[in-house]
Enzyme design. Structure first.
Site, PDB file in Angstrom:
ATOM      1  N   GLU A 117       0.842  -1.205   0.000  1.00 31.93           N
ATOM      2  CA  GLU A 117       0.000   0.000   0.000  1.00 31.93           C
ATOM      3  C   GLU A 117       0.868   1.243   0.000  1.00 31.93           C
ATOM      4  O   GLU A 117       2.071   1.170   0.205  1.00 31.93           O
ATOM      5  CB  GLU A 117      -0.851   0.040   1.291  1.00 31.93           C
ATOM      6  CG  GLU A 117      -1.777  -1.121   1.451  1.00 31.93           C
ATOM      7  CD  GLU A 117      -2.230  -1.285   2.896  1.00 31.93           C
ATOM      8  OE1 GLU A 117      -2.137  -0.306   3.683  1.00 31.93           O
ATOM      9  OE2 GLU A 117      -2.656  -2.393   3.232  1.00 31.93           O
ATOM     10  N   LYS A 119       2.154   4.678   1.771  1.00 31.97           N
ATOM     11  CA  LYS A 119       2.275   5.194   3.133  1.00 31.97           C
ATOM     12  C   LYS A 119       1.854   6.654   3.115  1.00 31.97           C
ATOM     13  O   LYS A 119       2.610   7.526   2.676  1.00 31.97           O
ATOM     14  CB  LYS A 119       3.708   5.044   3.653  1.00 31.97           C
ATOM     15  CG  LYS A 119       3.830   5.421   5.113  1.00 31.97           C
ATOM     16  CD  LYS A 119       5.152   4.991   5.677  1.00 31.97           C
ATOM     17  CE  LYS A 119       5.256   5.181   7.179  1.00 31.97           C
ATOM     18  NZ  LYS A 119       4.839   6.462   7.692  1.00 31.97           N
ATOM     19  N   ASP A 121       1.103  10.323   4.091  1.00 32.84           N
ATOM     20  CA  ASP A 121       1.835  11.212   4.991  1.00 32.84           C
ATOM     21  C   ASP A 121       0.859  12.172   5.669  1.00 32.84           C
ATOM     22  O   ASP A 121       0.715  13.318   5.277  1.00 32.84           O
ATOM     23  CB  ASP A 121       2.889  11.987   4.186  1.00 32.84           C
ATOM     24  CG  ASP A 121       3.917  12.624   5.096  1.00 32.84           C
ATOM     25  OD1 ASP A 121       3.876  12.364   6.316  1.00 32.84           O
ATOM     26  OD2 ASP A 121       4.763  13.376   4.594  1.00 32.84           O
ATOM     27  N   TYR A 233      -6.593   2.077   6.375  1.00 37.55           N
ATOM     28  CA  TYR A 233      -5.582   1.095   5.982  1.00 37.55           C
ATOM     29  C   TYR A 233      -5.552  -0.158   6.856  1.00 37.55           C
ATOM     30  O   TYR A 233      -4.787  -1.074   6.590  1.00 37.55           O
ATOM     31  CB  TYR A 233      -4.195   1.713   5.884  1.00 37.55           C
ATOM     32  CG  TYR A 233      -3.735   2.484   7.111  1.00 37.55           C
ATOM     33  CD1 TYR A 233      -3.522   1.844   8.317  1.00 37.55           C
ATOM     34  CD2 TYR A 233      -3.504   3.859   7.023  1.00 37.55           C
ATOM     35  CE1 TYR A 233      -3.101   2.552   9.424  1.00 37.55           C
ATOM     36  CE2 TYR A 233      -3.068   4.572   8.117  1.00 37.55           C
ATOM     37  CZ  TYR A 233      -2.871   3.915   9.319  1.00 37.55           C
ATOM     38  OH  TYR A 233      -2.457   4.610  10.408  1.00 37.55           O
ATOM     39  N   LYS A 329      10.624   3.543   3.015  1.00 37.17           N
ATOM     40  CA  LYS A 329      10.520   5.001   2.846  1.00 37.17           C
ATOM     41  C   LYS A 329      11.179   5.485   1.555  1.00 37.17           C
ATOM     42  O   LYS A 329      12.164   4.918   1.101  1.00 37.17           O
ATOM     43  CB  LYS A 329      11.206   5.709   4.025  1.00 37.17           C
ATOM     44  CG  LYS A 329      10.692   5.261   5.374  1.00 37.17           C
ATOM     45  CD  LYS A 329       9.548   6.093   5.837  1.00 37.17           C
ATOM     46  CE  LYS A 329      10.099   7.309   6.522  1.00 37.17           C
ATOM     47  NZ  LYS A 329       9.207   7.845   7.533  1.00 37.17           N
ATOM     48  N   CYS A 423      27.130  46.390  -8.168  1.00 35.04           N
ATOM     49  CA  CYS A 423      27.141  45.075  -8.805  1.00 35.04           C
ATOM     50  C   CYS A 423      28.382  44.289  -8.380  1.00 35.04           C
ATOM     51  O   CYS A 423      29.495  44.811  -8.442  1.00 35.04           O
ATOM     52  CB  CYS A 423      27.121  45.245 -10.317  1.00 35.04           C
ATOM     53  SG  CYS A 423      27.403  43.699 -11.195  1.00 35.04           S
ATOM     54  N   CYS A 426      30.755  44.129 -11.669  1.00 37.45           N
ATOM     55  CA  CYS A 426      31.375  45.292 -12.323  1.00 37.45           C
ATOM     56  C   CYS A 426      31.374  46.546 -11.448  1.00 37.45           C
ATOM     57  O   CYS A 426      31.855  47.591 -11.872  1.00 37.45           O
ATOM     58  CB  CYS A 426      30.677  45.579 -13.646  1.00 37.45           C
ATOM     59  SG  CYS A 426      29.016  46.264 -13.427  1.00 37.45           S
ATOM     60  N   CYS A 441      21.699  45.600 -12.002  1.00 34.02           N
ATOM     61  CA  CYS A 441      22.995  46.237 -12.196  1.00 34.02           C
ATOM     62  C   CYS A 441      22.837  47.195 -13.376  1.00 34.02           C
ATOM     63  O   CYS A 441      22.261  46.841 -14.400  1.00 34.02           O
ATOM     64  CB  CYS A 441      24.017  45.153 -12.509  1.00 34.02           C
ATOM     65  SG  CYS A 441      25.427  45.733 -13.472  1.00 34.02           S
ATOM     66  N   CYS A 447      29.332  45.439 -17.753  1.00 32.80           N
ATOM     67  CA  CYS A 447      29.322  44.347 -16.782  1.00 32.80           C
ATOM     68  C   CYS A 447      29.646  43.040 -17.499  1.00 32.80           C
ATOM     69  O   CYS A 447      28.925  42.609 -18.391  1.00 32.80           O
ATOM     70  CB  CYS A 447      27.959  44.274 -16.114  1.00 32.80           C
ATOM     71  SG  CYS A 447      27.855  42.951 -14.911  1.00 32.80           S
TER      72      CYS A 447
END
Ligand code: IVH
Length: 741
Positions: A117, A119, A121, A233, A329, A423, A426, A441, A447
């Site tokens: 099955e 699992k 959560d 379950y 798991k 920046c 640059c 920038c 740059c």
């Protein structure tokens, strides 16, 4: 008012009808009545109960939300303890589990049968049904005593308040304890958090927390507004009446028990199998692993249970977990790690993107060391400080994300992130427009980061498609001062200087030069797109070139001419509105979809010599970084033209984008939306154009047809509203007999 036998019967029949519909909807996932009809009958029953309070029954579908808000939950003892499962992480753990089971049962090498099955959560709960009626619901608590959450569980729509009579004729046990998991679907979680955000309430970290928070509300009216789901379950305690002589064979195998529970109207997940031996177990693990991201809820693994009840009993329990079952798991999708630093990356248009540098962490099956943080606001919203312990999430193929920090574990040395004012590449000033989330920038071509990415974009597949000129090589060439402008690609590179590059042979050099040569004929639309002007994407570039006929004409358009054009457009649009109301034919709007924002950006790029201005600023603040000079875009266009690049549209018959393909889509404007099964969006656009069609970016009355893939959203809705033909990819290709070249 006296209650007649008829009214009693009527009430019972309405309840039965509503229960049946709800069962089909919530448990079988097969709705069999329109919502409106359900609502109508529901209101009819409500009215009868309002007028005849004596008829009210706690099991009535109208009575899911009732009772007062509590001061605290009552403790609820479990007759049989609620245990947990041992975990397996590797295939070898699963093999060891199976071996222990075979040894315990002394069955040698025989294959054992397992029920497998998902699992879920969520949170474990126990539901007690007495004579088929939901009597008590409790959380797991410490396994022995939980909390009585009956009022809240009753609000969960797929939890039956009354069990159905088993179809095989067996009697309902006088007491039946159902064990299962309460969870929130991913989609419900998303919209709940959106609502929380709008209401300026705290958002939940994940669906599991949202489910827990919702189930632990003292006021059931609040829980009722939270869309929770339940999956059974297992069974806990079962008591049959002394007079009950039916055999209850369905209790002999776990898989049969689940089938039987489902026939009682209990929600049981469909994703389960009966398998033999470890090979079967591991195949199921793999199957679920592949499906994990497309499930509507979170799972953290799969569960294997020995199917035979007598074997289960024979193996029994060790401390707090059964020997006959194990959870296998999946790699966790969320993990804690340290946010070591926040660095800033500079994008092609100068955008500064903060990036988290993380202590390497294994999450969702990969090791994650960095993750984008998008912008400053995002960092503030997530409450991140450098040095924090943070939650990193990676689900499926989705890129890893830093979700939030754990402020309780914040070290004293943690510090606030501040966007740099210069920046990092640059040193040019950084600006952030008021209405923008992004800081930029201002270096432009000064740059190196912007320059490199601009050249990369120029050479990329959808622009000039220069084979071999990718990120690494551009980096090298910029570093070697061989490239500082687009046009340098065509004038500065030769066999000599390419061969001198690190790890660059004669063959690669020859190939690159051939690729550069070929790229000269890509045409003006791809060239304009390649220039990387903000807001001038592929489609806009194509429209501009089609309108003006050449790149020079676009570049030479003066401010006055742009203004006149915009005025003309507005006038035609206005006239069209009048024509539409009168049913007259409409006039074609020039440069449809191109407005002031795009034109402004285009003009800025072409007229203001941004790069030059910034170069000056930069030279003052940071004199050593940039010894090269950068040409304004206008000059660049002239240089590219001089280098032999095609900047004019060819004669109509060979217009770029048109091919030898039959022009089956001539005169049609086609919009593509959603994810397509075979073609990428761009590829389908190309195909449409090659067949003479136009590609539209939004659905309007002028759209001829919409090609919609999966998860199509607002465009599909709009097309339906406007009665526009909608086709899926396959029918579209078939209808117009479209084939790639
Ligand atoms: S069977 C004797 N089946 O996992 C233990 N548990 O780590 C009976 N869970 O507390 C549990 N999906 O909350 C079982 N298909 C499933 C499950 C499942 C989720 C949870 C359950 C349990 C925890 C054990």
């Amino acid at each position: 008012m006296e209650i007649t036998t008829e009214l009693r019967a009527k009430t019972a029949s309405l309840r039965k009808q509503l229960d049946d519909w709800a069962h089909a909807y919530h448990v079988l996932d097969a709705p069999n009545v329109p919502d409106a009809e359900y609502d109508r009958v529901y209101r009819e029953l409500e009215a009868i109960e309002r007028d005849n309070p004596a008829l009210v029954d706690p099991q009535s579908p109208t009575q899911r939300v009732g009772g007062q808000a509590l001061d605290a939950f009552e403790p609820a003892r479990h007759q049989q303890p609620m245990l947990s499962l041992n975990n397996a992480f590797e295939a070898t753990d699963v093999e060891a589990f199976d071996r222990r089971a075979r040894e315990g049962l002394s069955v040698g090498e025989a294959l054992l049968e397992y029920a497998t099955e998902l699992k879920f959560d969520g949170l474990a709960v126990s539901l007690i049904y007495r004579n088929g009626l939901l009597d008590r619901a409790a959380t797991r608590g410490d396994g022995t005593t939980g909390e009585n959450v009956t009022q809240n569980i009753r609000t969960i729509k797929n939890v039956p308040l009354r069990l159905r009579q088993p179809e095989d004729g067996t009697a309902l046990p006088v007491l039946l304890e159902v064990r299962g998991e309460v969870l929130m679907l991913a989609a419900d979680f998303k919209s709940l958090n959106e609502r929380q955000r709008l209401a300026e309430q705290k958002e939940f970290a994940n669906p599991r927390n949202a489910a827990a928070g919702s189930l632990r509300q003292l006021d059931p009216a609040i829980t009722a507004q939270r869309p929770l789901h339940f999956f059974s379950y297992a069974l806990g305690e079962v008591q049959t009446a002394p007079s009950d002589e039916t055999t209850h064979e369905h209790l002999d195998r776990h898989s049969d028990t689940l089938d039987w529970m489902r026939s009682l109207g209990l929600p049981v997940g469909d994703f389960r199998r009966v398998v033999q031996g470890t090979v079967g177990l591991l195949a199921f693990y793999e199957e679920v692993g592949k499906a994990r991201d497309s499930l509507p809820f979170d799972i953290d693994g799969v569960v294997y249970k020995l199917n035979d009840r007598s074997m289960q009993e024979q193996l029994g329990f060790v401390s707090k977990a059964p020997r006959f079952a194990i959870a296998h798991k999946f790699p966790a999708q969320e993990m804690l790690t340290t946010l070591l630093d926040i660095e800033v990356q500079v994008g092609r248009t100068g955008s500064l993107t903060p990036v988290a540098r993380l202590e390497p962490v294994f999450v969702g099956g990969v090791t994650v060391t960095n993750a984008t943080l998008h912008n400053e606001d995002e960092i503030a919203r997530k409450g991140l400080m450098i040095g924090d312990i943070v939650v990193v999430r990676r689900a499926g193929d989705v890129i890893p994300e830093v979700m939030r920090s754990v402020p309780e574990q914040r070290p004293a040395t943690a510090r606030v992130f501040e966007m740099p004012t210069r920046c990092p590449i640059c040193q040019s000033p950084v600006v952030r427009d008021e209405d923008e989330a992004v800081a930029r920038c201002t270096g432009g071509w000064v740059c190196a980061a912007q320059r490199k990415q601009a050249i990369e974009h120029f050479a990329s597949r959808r622009a000039m498609e220069i084979e071999g000129l990718g990120e690494k090589l551009v980096d090298q060439l910029v570093q070697a001062n061989l490239l500082s402008n687009f046009s340098d690609i065509y004038s500065n590179l030769n066999l000599e200087n390419l061969k001198n590059l690190d790890r660059f042979g004669e063959k690669s050099a020859t190939n690159l030069l051939a690729g550069i040569q070929t790229s000269k004929s890509r045409g003006p639309a791809r060239l304009l797109f390649g220039l990387g002007i903000r807001h001038v994407g592929e489609e806009v570039a194509r429209l501009l070139i089609e309108h003006f006929g050449s790149l020079d004409a676009v570049a030479a358009t003066s401010a006055d001419q742009w203004n006149t054009l915009l005025e003309q457009k507005a006038q035609i649009q206005k006239d069209n509105q009048r024509r539409r109301t009168k049913g007259e034919p409409l006039e074609l709007v020039p440069l449809e979809g191109i407005g002031e924002r795009i034109i402004q950006s285009l003009r800025d790029a072409l007229t203001i010599t941004n790069a030059v201005t910034n170069a000056i600023t930069n030279a003052v603040t940071n004199p050593v970084t940039n010894p090269v000079t950068y040409a304004p875009l206008q000059t660049e266009i002239q240089r590219l033209k001089a280098a032999g690049l095609v900047t004019d549209l060819p004669a109509a018959s060979t217009i770029e984008g048109q091919s030898n393909a039959p022009q089956t889509l001539q005169g049609m404007t086609i919009v593509v939306t959603g994810t397509l099964p075979n073609y990428g969006r761009d590829a389908l656009h190309d195909l449409i154009r090659a067949h003479g069609g136009k590609v539209g970016s939004s659905v309007s009355s002028k759209t001829s047809l919409l090609v919609a893939g999966s998860d199509a959203g607002s465009k599909l809705a709009k097309a339906q509203e406007l009665n526009i033909v909608v086709l899926d990819e396959a029918s579209f290709l078939k209808k117009f007999a479209l084939k790639p070249d």
